[in-house]
Design an enzyme around this catalytic site. Structure first.
Site, PDB file in Angstrom:
ATOM      1  N   GLU A  28     -21.995   7.553   1.179  1.00 31.72           N
ATOM      2  CA  GLU A  28     -21.360   7.458   2.498  1.00 31.72           C
ATOM      3  C   GLU A  28     -22.284   6.791   3.509  1.00 31.72           C
ATOM      4  O   GLU A  28     -21.854   5.987   4.327  1.00 31.72           O
ATOM      5  CB  GLU A  28     -20.967   8.857   2.995  1.00 31.72           C
ATOM      6  CG  GLU A  28     -19.745   9.422   2.313  1.00 31.72           C
ATOM      7  CD  GLU A  28     -18.489   8.603   2.596  1.00 31.72           C
ATOM      8  OE1 GLU A  28     -18.284   8.222   3.750  1.00 31.72           O
ATOM      9  OE2 GLU A  28     -17.737   8.331   1.646  1.00 31.72           O
ATOM     10  N   CYS A 183      -4.246  -1.656   2.625  1.00 29.97           N
ATOM     11  CA  CYS A 183      -4.118  -1.856   4.072  1.00 29.97           C
ATOM     12  C   CYS A 183      -5.373  -2.575   4.568  1.00 29.97           C
ATOM     13  O   CYS A 183      -6.151  -2.061   5.363  1.00 29.97           O
ATOM     14  CB  CYS A 183      -3.952  -0.498   4.767  1.00 29.97           C
ATOM     15  SG  CYS A 183      -3.377  -0.661   6.464  1.00 29.97           S
ATOM     16  N   CYS A 190       1.727  -4.564   2.413  1.00 33.64           N
ATOM     17  CA  CYS A 190       2.727  -3.565   2.815  1.00 33.64           C
ATOM     18  C   CYS A 190       3.788  -3.349   1.734  1.00 33.64           C
ATOM     19  O   CYS A 190       4.292  -2.240   1.577  1.00 33.64           O
ATOM     20  CB  CYS A 190       3.387  -3.984   4.124  1.00 33.64           C
ATOM     21  SG  CYS A 190       2.209  -4.150   5.476  1.00 33.64           S
ATOM     22  N   CYS A 193       2.649  -0.635  -0.600  1.00 32.15           N
ATOM     23  CA  CYS A 193       1.987   0.493   0.061  1.00 32.15           C
ATOM     24  C   CYS A 193       2.895   1.729   0.046  1.00 32.15           C
ATOM     25  O   CYS A 193       4.066   1.649   0.447  1.00 32.15           O
ATOM     26  CB  CYS A 193       1.650   0.109   1.507  1.00 32.15           C
ATOM     27  SG  CYS A 193       0.943   1.488   2.435  1.00 32.15           S
ATOM     28  N   CYS A 199       5.828   3.424   8.186  1.00 30.64           N
ATOM     29  CA  CYS A 199       4.766   2.738   8.934  1.00 30.64           C
ATOM     30  C   CYS A 199       5.348   1.909  10.075  1.00 30.64           C
ATOM     31  O   CYS A 199       6.121   0.973   9.861  1.00 30.64           O
ATOM     32  CB  CYS A 199       3.974   1.840   7.978  1.00 30.64           C
ATOM     33  SG  CYS A 199       2.697   0.910   8.832  1.00 30.64           S
TER      34      CYS A 199
END
Ligand code: SF4
Length: 344
Positions: A28, A183, A190, A193, A199
């Protein structure tokens, strides 16, 4: 989204194998401001040398900065080392499993703490990294730069409301993967997705308008003269930078003030006039808030004239043995070109 993740998510990133808090935490921190493809080789070298938090805590800072060289944002590496020491000393080498306790450690923000809790401990926690911000601002059509506190507050609320409490690790990885692979910043997919039915940005065909970019600021350019003092035996003088500030704790060339002459610098700092002085080609480097132009001046010095100090290192060109120190990318570039020039 969990079904999408099972079928299309990323399951074989190096930090996903045998995930534990240490491995998740290092990944991370490395992934902040850095792409996955860039991070992978750094991560693998890091894990080979520091397989657990105790190994990292016991390492000298120079060894950590050495493995971080080229990744940039070196405060991350310094904080990584500080946190490893704290976890090893105060927590018996086991990372806390709560967001609050994790956030109290150097370099661990709310989102990173959430990622460790959810990915390593599979406990509910909220994350809001760049990928998640992109998905959420589009899904809800949230206008305004996410760095603004009102927008950030709203996004944290939405991220918390969306998080899955039954399968926290899978959900966190799913939304991160969706942002990274579907995305995407440009030309989001899209049509493939799982969030498309609800959305708002997709409905309005304006996904790329979100998130609102940071307001533009003028980028200053800083010019900095540096001395490349090279001995006959090919060693070049490096100086350790102060811990605070740009390239803190890394090794760089001594700086030359705008009104300083290289020969005078050599006399004052090395106790002898240089045998040769030559301007080298400038090296450009981009920081987040400014551009840096390093303007190097090579001085050839005799070994007999050389003085030593604890914050100096005579770096042997062409040999990395016993020189595991952190070098910023432009310093490495300049050392490589000095080596090539010396051998030609
Ligand atoms: S539908 Fe498009 S814009 Fe909306 S979350 Fe999915 S990829 Fe992003």
């Amino acid at each position: 989204m969990l079904s999408w993740y099972a079928a299309h998510g990323r399951h074989d990133l190096p930090w996903q194998t045998e995930p534990n808090a240490y491995r998740v935490w290092v990944s991370e921190i490395m992934l902040q401001q850095t792409q996955v493809a860039t991070v992978i080789p750094y991560y693998e070298r890091f894990m080979a040398q520091f397989p657990d938090v105790d190994a990292l805590a016991a390492a000298p800072m120079d060894a950590v900065l050495h493995l971080w060289s080229g990744l940039g944002y070196y405060a991350r590496a310094r904080n990584l080392h500080k946190t490893a020491i704290r976890v090893s000393r105060d927590f018996g080498g086991v990372f806390p499993d709560g967001v609050e306790a994790l956030q109290a450690l150097p370099g661990i923000g709310l989102s990173t703490a959430g990622a460790i809790v959810s990915l390593a401990y599979d406990r509910p926690a909220t994350i809001l990294d760049g990928n998640v911000k992109r998905v959420l601002t589009r899904y809800h059509a949230i206008a305004g730069w996410p760095g603004k506190s009102a927008v950030a507050k709203r996004l944290w609320q939405l991220a918390g409301a969306a998080a899955c409490t039954q399968r926290p690790a899978a959900y966190t990885q799913a939304i991160m993967d969706l942002g990274a692979t579907v995305c995407t910043r440009r030309q989001p997919g899209c049509d493939r997705c799982p969030l498309q039915p609800g959305c708002r940005a997709a409905m309005l065909s304006c996904a790329e308008d979100f998130p609102t970019p940071r307001p533009k600021r003028a980028r200053p350019t800083r010019h900095q003269g540096v001395i490349v003092a090279r001995r006959d035996d090919g060693a070049v003088l490096l100086e350790r930078r102060p811990d605070a500030g740009v390239w803190g704790g890394l090794w760089s060339f001594p700086e030359l003030g705008p009104d300083d002459a290289a020969a005078a610098w050599s006399e004052a700092r090395l106790g002898a006039r240089p045998m040769r002085v030559e301007r080298l080609a400038a090296v450009n480097h981009t920081f987040t808030h400014f551009d840096l132009v390093l303007e190097p001046v090579l001085i050839a010095v005799a070994p007999a004239a050389v003085m030593d100090r604890p914050d100096w290192l005579w770096y042997k060109l062409g040999s990395n043995s016993n020189q595991a120190v952190g070098l910023p990318a432009p310093v490495r570039t300049l050392l490589d070109s000095t080596n090539t020039e010396a051998n030609s």
